[in-house]
Write an enzyme that holds these catalytic residues in place. Structure first.
Site, PDB file in Angstrom:
ATOM      1  N   GLY A 138       0.835  -1.204   0.000  1.00 12.38           N
ATOM      2  CA  GLY A 138       0.000   0.000   0.000  1.00 12.38           C
ATOM      3  C   GLY A 138       0.864   1.246   0.000  1.00 12.38           C
ATOM      4  O   GLY A 138       2.001   1.226  -0.477  1.00 12.38           O
ATOM      5  N   GLU A 162       5.787  -3.471   0.675  1.00 13.96           N
ATOM      6  CA  GLU A 162       5.820  -3.166  -0.760  1.00 13.96           C
ATOM      7  C   GLU A 162       4.981  -1.904  -0.923  1.00 13.96           C
ATOM      8  O   GLU A 162       3.756  -1.959  -0.973  1.00 13.96           O
ATOM      9  CB  GLU A 162       5.237  -4.361  -1.510  1.00 13.96           C
ATOM     10  CG  GLU A 162       5.780  -4.509  -2.901  1.00 13.96           C
ATOM     11  CD  GLU A 162       4.863  -3.853  -3.875  1.00 13.96           C
ATOM     12  OE1 GLU A 162       5.142  -2.674  -4.204  1.00 13.96           O
ATOM     13  OE2 GLU A 162       3.898  -4.472  -4.299  1.00 13.96           O
ATOM     14  N   CYS A 185       1.604   0.264  -8.565  1.00 15.37           N
ATOM     15  CA  CYS A 185       2.749   0.833  -7.855  1.00 15.37           C
ATOM     16  C   CYS A 185       3.932   0.937  -8.817  1.00 15.37           C
ATOM     17  O   CYS A 185       4.857   1.702  -8.578  1.00 15.37           O
ATOM     18  CB  CYS A 185       3.086   0.028  -6.613  1.00 15.37           C
ATOM     19  SG  CYS A 185       3.291  -1.690  -6.958  1.00 15.37           S
TER      20      CYS A 185
HETATM   21  C1  UN1 Z   1       1.356  -3.398  -7.744  1.00 11.61           C
HETATM   22  O1  UN1 Z   1       1.019  -2.437  -8.427  1.00 11.61           O
HETATM   23  O2  UN1 Z   1       1.165  -3.378  -6.488  1.00 11.61           O
HETATM   24  O3  UN1 Z   1       4.754  -5.289 -12.225  1.00 11.61           O
HETATM   25  C2  UN1 Z   1       1.916  -4.645  -8.273  1.00 11.61           C
HETATM   26  C3  UN1 Z   1       3.549  -5.065 -12.281  1.00 11.61           C
HETATM   27  C4  UN1 Z   1       2.628  -6.119 -11.727  1.00 11.61           C
HETATM   28  C5  UN1 Z   1       2.494  -5.989 -10.253  1.00 11.61           C
HETATM   29  C6  UN1 Z   1       2.178  -4.632  -9.747  1.00 11.61           C
HETATM   30  N1  UN1 Z   1       3.183  -7.417 -12.045  1.00 11.61           N
HETATM   31  O4  UN1 Z   1       3.085  -4.058 -12.762  1.00 11.61           O
END
Ligand code: UN1
Length: 513
Positions: free
Chosen positions: A243, A265, A299
């Protein structure tokens, strides 16, 4: 338009109008208030979930503790077989789960399917791992002694996940934790509680079919206060939280205060460096998908493009042109590229970011705006926007979870671009577009990108599950998913065995009686 088969989808996944959000598998018992889940796609109520009280949580923990004692004693390859069956169930329900992800969270159906595919992939990975989980052997300095290390399960793993990957992030954690012999208690985002119900139903079915104790997979629901039950609980040796950096700092402090472990993360502020030697066509695809995929709510989303001045105008023109072709609308309609943001709070943050960048001296080159009218009734659809900016702007330093892309210019060699790239508090993903070996290697060198993920000639998002996933600095330092990320779900034990009739001491110490 029809309801896109949502009713059938919910039936397949066992999601009801009102769901019990506290489950240990076969038993449900929620006594908390009700959360309503509205779709950002059309603003309609999808279903309700009853949240978890402290008393409910205590019952969950009792069941989880009992399940752990039995689960940890099963051979790891047998645990892997259960995860294999879980992966098979996900294959069967891929379309339904992908559709629910799309409808409840708002990402495109294709990306919803992609997310379920990540779950399937991590299950396959975990199955192989279940025959590994290996430690090292070392040479003892004492004759007739053997030294090695082994890994044992940790216990109950607490998982706190975010709305943007409402199912995959849980699976990255559970698939590994389960083969490692742990049991899991999951609090999904209160913005996507029905995805949590659907996943728990699938897991519970697999465990029940194999006569395994309930409590290997547990679900709790609610806001941060329910998350706090876990962060404060000494029965939970590891809290894995995904988050915002703000949330991560609170979790880190709480769990560290009781000397527990965290896997964090958190936010990213990911950039693509575009050098004079970049392939422009590839750059456009990578940058546009990175910035507008999942409506900029990954993210790993691309937030900054750091473009060399010699190709700046060309790249800017090509990207602006590509943005004109973007279709924004219902994400379940495969003709659309960009779906809605998760809710109106997210829309406000997006609007605020665009105002801020102008206030700070930036220039909008692709205008954004909130969309209203036919098909946009939920009030959550926005136009992806691009602004020319400086890295020093406060808003550029900040992760805005929306499709806002900042163009930054650099001059001179790639080290100048790297200074800009690394000049933010976050350190998740990064990329360079170049056909120049020297630039690519400089980017990957010790003085290069400071992020957990550094890609050459692909964008910042869309990482495969086989690599360890996570980042440095304010991203939290955790690693999930592939490589040796499994080690965080286990405790390491060093064993020295003496198979002689003498007891020599290490370091040559003499202690004769
Ligand atoms: C996320 O946004 O928390 O690499 C994970 C990526 C995806 C995972 C994103 N496999 O964009």
């Amino acid at each position: 338009m029809t309801d896109f088969g949502i009713k059938e989808t919910l039936d397949i996944l066992g999601v009801k109008d009102v769901n019990d959000g506290t489950s240990t598998g076969q038993h449900n018992f929620s006594n908390g208030e009700v959360i309503e889940s509205y779709s950002p796609v059309d603003g309609k109520l999808i279903g309700k979930v009853k949240t978890t009280t402290k008393e409910d949580y205590d019952k969950v923990m009792k069941t989880a503790s009992a399940a752990f004692v039995s689960w940890r004693s099963k051979p790891a390859p047998l645990r892997g077989e259960i995860v294999r069956q879980f992966g098979e169930k996900l294959r069967e329900k891929k379309e339904a789960l992908g559709k629910l992800v799309s409808y409840e969270m708002g990402k495109s159906y294709q990306e919803g399917l992609g997310e379920v595919q990540e779950m399937i992939d991590i299950c396959d990975f975990a199955v192989g791992l279940s025959r590994q989980l290996h430690g090292l052997t070392m040479h003892s300095e004492r004759p007739g002694h053997r030294m090695y290390e082994q890994y044992h399960p940790l216990g109950i793993v607490g998982i706190i996940s975010a709305f943007n990957f409402p199912v995959a992030v849980w699976a990255w954690n559970t698939a590994l934790a389960w083969v490692c012999g742990d049991v899991c208690v999951w609090k999904p985002s209160e913005k996507t509680p029905l995805c949590g119900i659907a996943c728990q139903n699938i897991a519970a079915e697999v465990f029940a079919k194999n006569d395994l104790p309930e409590g290997i997979s547990c679900l709790i629901n609610g806001n941060y206060k329910v998350g706090e039950f876990m962060t404060k609980d000494t029965q939970i040796p590891l809290v894995s939280a995904t988050g915002s950096t703000r949330m991560g700092k609170i979790v880190a402090k709480e769990v560290a205060g009781r000397l527990g472990k965290t896997l964090l993360e958190l936010g990213g502020n990911n950039a693509i460096i575009v050098t004079p030697d970049a392939d422009i066509k590839m750059t456009v695809i990578g940058a546009v998908f990175g910035a507008v995929g999942t409506a900029g709510q990954r993210c790993t989303s691309t937030r900054r493009l750091i473009i060399h001045e010699s190709v700046y105008d060309k790249v800017k023109e090509a990207i602006v042109k590509a943005y004109k072709q973007l279709r924004i609308g219902n994400p379940l309609d495969e003709n659309n590229h960009v779906g809605p943001l998760i809710d109106k709070d997210a829309v406000n943050m997006y609007v605020n970011a665009l105002e801020r960048v102008v206030e700070e001296g930036g220039k909008i080159v692709v205008h954004g705006g909130v969309l209203y009218g036919d098909g946009y009734e939920s009030g959550c659809y926005v136009k992806p926007a691009i602004a020319e900016a400086k890295n020093s702007f406060e808003i550029v330093q900040h992760e805005t979870f929306a499709p806002v892309l900042y163009l930054l210019k650099y001059a001179g060699d790639v080290n100048n671009a790297l200074k800009i790239q690394n000049g933010v508090a976050q350190g998740l993903s990064s990329a360079i577009m170049t056909n120049n070996l020297r630039e690519a290697e400089a980017f990957l060198s010790v003085a290069g990108s400071d992020c957990g993920i550094a890609n050459v000639n692909i964008g910042t998002s869309g990482a495969e599950i086989g690599g360890a996933f996570g980042g440095e600095k304010e991203t939290g330092g955790g690693r999930e998913s592939g490589s040796d990320a499994w080690k965080v779900y286990m405790r390491r034990q060093t064993n020295t065995i003496n198979y002689t009739a003498d007891l020599p001491l290490a370091q040559g110490i003499k202690f004769d009686l």
